[in-house]
Motif scaffolding. Structure first.
Motif, PDB file in Angstrom:
ATOM      1  N   LYS A 217       0.522  -1.127  -0.469  1.00 32.37           N
ATOM      2  CA  LYS A 217       0.126  -0.213   0.133  1.00 32.37           C
ATOM      3  C   LYS A 217       0.790   1.317   0.323  1.00 32.37           C
ATOM      4  CE  LYS A 217      -4.079  -2.189   2.038  1.00 32.37           C
ATOM      5  NZ  LYS A 217      -5.110  -1.959   3.352  1.00 32.37           N
ATOM      6  N   ILE A 218       1.903   1.217   1.237  1.00 30.28           N
ATOM      7  CA  ILE A 218       2.605   2.372   0.619  1.00 30.28           C
ATOM      8  C   ILE A 218       3.226   2.643  -0.529  1.00 30.28           C
ATOM      9  CG2 ILE A 218       5.084   3.181   1.652  1.00 30.28           C
ATOM     10  CD1 ILE A 218       4.243   1.958   4.388  1.00 30.28           C
ATOM     11  N   ILE A 219       4.014   1.861  -0.833  1.00 33.50           N
ATOM     12  CA  ILE A 219       4.642   1.957  -2.371  1.00 33.50           C
ATOM     13  C   ILE A 219       3.226   2.165  -3.843  1.00 33.50           C
ATOM     14  CG2 ILE A 219       6.170   0.451  -4.500  1.00 33.50           C
ATOM     15  CD1 ILE A 219       7.430   1.251  -2.027  1.00 33.50           C
ATOM     16  N   LEU A 220       2.118   1.752  -3.587  1.00 34.21           N
ATOM     17  CA  LEU A 220       1.286   2.242  -4.377  1.00 34.21           C
ATOM     18  C   LEU A 220       0.740   3.616  -4.003  1.00 34.21           C
ATOM     19  CD1 LEU A 220      -0.771  -1.465  -4.819  1.00 34.21           C
ATOM     20  CD2 LEU A 220       0.115   0.055  -5.899  1.00 34.21           C
ATOM     21  N   GLY A 221       0.815   3.355  -2.551  1.00 37.21           N
ATOM     22  CA  GLY A 221       0.472   5.736  -2.229  1.00 37.21           C
ATOM     23  C   GLY A 221       1.430   5.807  -2.939  1.00 37.21           C
ATOM     24  N   GLN A 222       2.555   6.093  -3.636  1.00 35.34           N
ATOM     25  CA  GLN A 222       3.977   6.516  -4.120  1.00 35.34           C
ATOM     26  C   GLN A 222       3.817   7.268  -5.747  1.00 35.34           C
ATOM     27  OE1 GLN A 222       6.222   7.795  -1.454  1.00 35.34           O
ATOM     28  NE2 GLN A 222       4.476   6.114  -0.776  1.00 35.34           N
ATOM     29  N   PRO A 223       3.994   8.413  -6.247  1.00 37.22           N
ATOM     30  CA  PRO A 223       3.367   8.731  -7.139  1.00 37.22           C
ATOM     31  C   PRO A 223       3.933   8.152  -8.318  1.00 37.22           C
ATOM     32  CG  PRO A 223       4.416  10.626  -5.752  1.00 37.22           C
ATOM     33  CD  PRO A 223       5.394   9.487  -5.098  1.00 37.22           C
ATOM     34  N   GLY A 224       3.804   7.667  -9.707  1.00 37.95           N
ATOM     35  CA  GLY A 224       3.523   6.919 -10.822  1.00 37.95           C
ATOM     36  C   GLY A 224       3.756   5.787 -10.318  1.00 37.95           C
ATOM     37  N   ILE A 225       3.559   5.367  -9.374  1.00 40.80           N
ATOM     38  CA  ILE A 225       2.937   4.153  -9.173  1.00 40.80           C
ATOM     39  C   ILE A 225       2.396   3.347  -8.968  1.00 40.80           C
ATOM     40  CG2 ILE A 225       3.811   1.497  -7.122  1.00 40.80           C
ATOM     41  CD1 ILE A 225       6.374   3.618  -8.530  1.00 40.80           C
ATOM     42  N   THR A 226       2.048   2.530 -10.331  1.00 36.43           N
ATOM     43  CA  THR A 226       0.099   1.932 -10.751  1.00 36.43           C
ATOM     44  C   THR A 226       0.455  -0.004 -10.465  1.00 36.43           C
ATOM     45  OG1 THR A 226       1.359   1.218 -13.125  1.00 36.43           O
ATOM     46  CG2 THR A 226       0.221   3.730 -12.618  1.00 36.43           C
ATOM     47  N   GLY A 227       1.063  -0.417 -10.305  1.00 37.75           N
ATOM     48  CA  GLY A 227       1.554  -1.313  -9.494  1.00 37.75           C
ATOM     49  C   GLY A 227       2.599  -1.898  -8.736  1.00 37.75           C
ATOM     50  N   VAL A 228       2.422  -3.470  -8.199  1.00 38.68           N
ATOM     51  CA  VAL A 228       4.096  -3.532  -7.754  1.00 38.68           C
ATOM     52  C   VAL A 228       3.239  -5.685  -7.514  1.00 38.68           C
ATOM     53  CG1 VAL A 228       4.344  -4.604  -5.631  1.00 38.68           C
ATOM     54  CG2 VAL A 228       3.290  -2.567  -5.642  1.00 38.68           C
ATOM     55  N   LYS A 229       4.079  -6.167  -8.128  1.00 35.10           N
ATOM     56  CA  LYS A 229       4.636  -7.639  -8.397  1.00 35.10           C
ATOM     57  C   LYS A 229       5.368  -7.978  -7.886  1.00 35.10           C
ATOM     58  CE  LYS A 229       7.778  -8.572 -11.787  1.00 35.10           C
ATOM     59  NZ  LYS A 229       8.112  -8.771 -13.204  1.00 35.10           N
ATOM     60  N   TRP A 230       5.276  -9.199  -7.007  1.00 32.61           N
ATOM     61  CA  TRP A 230       6.048  -9.240  -6.302  1.00 32.61           C
ATOM     62  C   TRP A 230       7.236 -10.891  -7.142  1.00 32.61           C
ATOM     63  CZ3 TRP A 230       5.903  -7.340  -1.762  1.00 32.61           C
ATOM     64  CH2 TRP A 230       5.224  -6.925  -1.032  1.00 32.61           C
ATOM     65  N   GLU A 231       7.970 -10.734  -5.920  1.00 35.13           N
ATOM     66  CA  GLU A 231       9.603 -11.598  -6.379  1.00 35.13           C
ATOM     67  C   GLU A 231      10.307 -12.086  -5.322  1.00 35.13           C
ATOM     68  OE1 GLU A 231      13.980 -10.844  -8.112  1.00 35.13           O
ATOM     69  OE2 GLU A 231      12.275 -10.045  -9.983  1.00 35.13           O
ATOM     70  N   LEU A 232      10.336 -13.433  -5.506  1.00 31.23           N
ATOM     71  CA  LEU A 232      10.606 -13.989  -4.394  1.00 31.23           C
ATOM     72  C   LEU A 232      11.956 -14.024  -4.425  1.00 31.23           C
ATOM     73  CD1 LEU A 232      10.180 -16.578  -2.160  1.00 31.23           C
ATOM     74  CD2 LEU A 232      11.646 -18.284  -4.208  1.00 31.23           C
ATOM     75  N   ASP A 233      12.607 -13.906  -2.946  1.00 29.44           N
ATOM     76  CA  ASP A 233      13.519 -12.991  -2.250  1.00 29.44           C
ATOM     77  C   ASP A 233      14.544 -13.892  -2.326  1.00 29.44           C
ATOM     78  OD1 ASP A 233      15.845 -12.285  -1.104  1.00 29.44           O
ATOM     79  OD2 ASP A 233      14.806 -10.513   0.305  1.00 29.44           O
ATOM     80  N   ARG A 234      14.737 -15.136  -3.557  1.00 33.04           N
ATOM     81  CA  ARG A 234      15.780 -16.209  -3.379  1.00 33.04           C
ATOM     82  C   ARG A 234      17.457 -15.904  -2.299  1.00 33.04           C
ATOM     83  NH1 ARG A 234      14.274 -19.929  -6.997  1.00 33.04           N
ATOM     84  NH2 ARG A 234      12.475 -19.358  -8.574  1.00 33.04           N
ATOM     85  N   ASN A 235      17.427 -14.938  -2.819  1.00 29.72           N
ATOM     86  CA  ASN A 235      19.231 -14.521  -1.670  1.00 29.72           C
ATOM     87  C   ASN A 235      18.650 -14.973   0.001  1.00 29.72           C
ATOM     88  OD1 ASN A 235      20.635 -14.107  -4.125  1.00 29.72           O
ATOM     89  ND2 ASN A 235      20.349 -12.104  -3.802  1.00 29.72           N
ATOM     90  N   TRP A 236      17.575 -14.501   0.489  1.00 34.07           N
ATOM     91  CA  TRP A 236      17.048 -14.576   1.882  1.00 34.07           C
ATOM     92  C   TRP A 236      16.792 -15.831   2.002  1.00 34.07           C
ATOM     93  CZ3 TRP A 236      13.622 -15.611   4.593  1.00 34.07           C
ATOM     94  CH2 TRP A 236      13.227 -15.031   5.764  1.00 34.07           C
ATOM     95  N   LEU A 237      16.409 -16.352   1.516  1.00 29.74           N
ATOM     96  CA  LEU A 237      15.709 -17.714   1.720  1.00 29.74           C
ATOM     97  C   LEU A 237      17.018 -18.414   1.843  1.00 29.74           C
ATOM     98  CD1 LEU A 237      12.314 -17.969  -1.198  1.00 29.74           C
ATOM     99  CD2 LEU A 237      12.586 -18.214   2.061  1.00 29.74           C
ATOM    100  N   ILE A 238      17.811 -18.606   0.598  1.00 31.46           N
ATOM    101  CA  ILE A 238      19.611 -19.047   0.917  1.00 31.46           C
ATOM    102  C   ILE A 238      20.080 -18.761   1.606  1.00 31.46           C
ATOM    103  CG2 ILE A 238      21.487 -19.688  -0.527  1.00 31.46           C
ATOM    104  CD1 ILE A 238      19.787 -19.217  -2.627  1.00 31.46           C
ATOM    105  N   ALA A 239      20.146 -17.160   2.239  1.00 25.16           N
ATOM    106  CA  ALA A 239      20.839 -16.769   3.601  1.00 25.16           C
ATOM    107  C   ALA A 239      20.215 -17.534   4.589  1.00 25.16           C
ATOM    108  CB  ALA A 239      20.695 -15.263   4.007  1.00 25.16           C
ATOM    109  N   HIS A 240      18.777 -17.774   4.920  1.00 19.60           N
ATOM    110  CA  HIS A 240      18.416 -18.591   5.714  1.00 19.60           C
ATOM    111  C   HIS A 240      18.577 -20.282   5.642  1.00 19.60           C
ATOM    112  CE1 HIS A 240      17.243 -14.606   6.957  1.00 19.60           C
ATOM    113  NE2 HIS A 240      17.667 -14.589   8.587  1.00 19.60           N
ATOM    114  N   ASN A 241      19.286 -21.292   4.906  1.00 21.53           N
ATOM    115  CA  ASN A 241      19.310 -21.890   4.928  1.00 21.53           C
ATOM    116  C   ASN A 241      17.510 -22.984   4.045  1.00 21.53           C
ATOM    117  OD1 ASN A 241      22.277 -22.938   4.498  1.00 21.53           O
ATOM    118  ND2 ASN A 241      21.396 -22.162   7.577  1.00 21.53           N
TER     119      ASN A 241
END
Length: 139
Positions: free
Chosen positions: A111-135
């Motif tokens: 919601k915060i990102i969508l409320g910023q000027p010029g932002i029309t959508g949010v797409k989610w991407e799996l944070d593989r680096n975080w997952l790998i860092a947490h085994n």
């Protein structure tokens, strides 16, 4: 001979500068969006175990990182976010509360990102680096 050496050094500096400029430099618009998350976000969002952030921006579509995915069993991810819940059943009330909290925090970040000027959508991407860092294995 000295001119050739100076020219090689200058060329190397220019190449390294170009690599930095086009490859490693963060997009200032992405930085501004991530700053908005830290400035506008609730204390719960700012202090959450996972830092939701914008990874890239194409036009008005912001791509954000997330530890959630159908490729990763929820019990693995929740256990990494809340080590005290590691090994608990997925129907345990504390586990269910942690899932709801994650969904609420992720929704707030969106919601915060969508409320910023010029932002029309949010797409989610799996944070593989975080997952790998947490085994955490990715299926």
């Amino acid at each position: 001979m000295k001119k050739t050496r100076t020219l090689k050094i200058l060329s190397a500096v220019l190449v390294l500068g170009a690599i930095y400029w086009f490859g490693f430099r963060t997009d200032p618009r992405v930085e501004a969006l991530n700053q908005a998350l830290s400035q506008i976000g609730s204390p719960a969002l700012r202090n959450y175990s996972y830092s939701f952030r914008v990874i890239s921006l194409e036009g008005g579509l912001a791509t954000m990182g997330s530890p959630r995915s159908f490729d990763v069993p929820v019990y693995r991810m929740i256990g990494a976010l809340h080590p005290n819940l590691s090994g608990k059943a997925t129907n345990d009330p504390d586990f269910i509360a942690a899932e709801k909290e994650l969904a609420q925090i992720q929704s707030e970040a969106r919601k915060i990102i969508l409320g910023q000027p010029g932002i029309t959508g949010v797409k989610w991407e799996l944070d593989r680096n975080w997952l790998i860092a947490h085994n955490i294995q990715i299926n």
